[in-house]
Scaffold this active site. Structure first.
Site, PDB file in Angstrom:
ATOM      1  N   ASP A 266      -2.523  -6.086  30.350  1.00  0.00           N
ATOM      2  CA  ASP A 266      -1.470  -6.928  30.923  1.00  0.00           C
ATOM      3  C   ASP A 266      -0.089  -6.297  30.742  1.00  0.00           C
ATOM      4  OD1 ASP A 266      -0.442  -9.389  32.138  1.00  0.00           O
ATOM      5  OD2 ASP A 266       0.366  -9.782  30.132  1.00  0.00           O
TER       6      ASP A 266
ATOM      7  N   LEU B 213     -19.896 -23.238  20.137  1.00  0.00           N
ATOM      8  CA  LEU B 213     -20.773 -23.313  18.963  1.00  0.00           C
ATOM      9  C   LEU B 213     -20.393 -22.363  17.833  1.00  0.00           C
ATOM     10  CD1 LEU B 213     -24.201 -23.592  20.832  1.00  0.00           C
ATOM     11  CD2 LEU B 213     -22.602 -25.414  20.238  1.00  0.00           C
TER      12      LEU B 213
END
Length: 168
Positions: A137, A84
């Site tokens: 990461d 949305l």
């Protein structure tokens, strides 16, 4: 906060359709104005990991440059990630990754700016979140216990609800 901010001109909730389901807010009647948001996150790690990243000795390469670029790219993809959320024309995305030996680790800041009918808080929050995840990461070979902390909105300017600044 008053509920008036969530009501349309007919007194209906803006985020819920007549059947009670979530809906994208209709911003077509709103004027495009300049809006800006700043978000931040902290990435905490061991001193040894921090020193290795600062020295450029991470196995995957340029940790901070890659994280900064990931944050910029993520802000541009926010509407594809957050249900949305309106797709917006972003005029400015800046991601800064500031070393903080006291954490030890990094403070990440994202500033996002547009001229549109709705704000860019989600874009700024997405940018710092993905930059922090990318930093993790890129550095996880050095340390698995890196912590991503305190993702929050620092400020927003423009729009119907007015300006907001995080209280310290």
């Amino acid at each position: 906060m008053t509920q008036d901010k969530f009501l349309d001109n007919s007194g209906n909730l803006t985020h819920i359709d007549p059947q009670g389901r979530s809906q994208m807010v209709d911003v077509s009647d709103k004027a495009a104005t300049i809006r800006q948001a700043v978000a931040t996150a902290n990435v905490r790690m061991l001193s040894e990991t921090f020193r290795a990243i600062e020295a450029g000795n991470a196995p995957k390469g340029d940790v901070l440059g890659t994280a900064r670029l990931a944050g910029i790219m993520a802000a541009k993809q926010t509407s594809a990630l957050i249900p949305l959320c309106h797709p917006l024309p972003l005029q400015k995305i800046e991601v800064q990754i500031v070393p903080d030996p006291q954490l030890p680790g990094y403070q990440i800041y994202a500033t996002v700016k547009t001229k549109a009918e709705t704000g860019v808080e989600m874009e700024a929050l997405t940018a710092v979140s993905v930059a922090a995840l990318t930093l993790y990461d890129m550095a996880k070979a050095l340390e698995k216990s890196i912590q991503i902390e305190s993702i929050r909105l620092v400020s927003k300017m423009g729009g119907k609800s007015g300006d907001y600044f995080l209280q310290k």
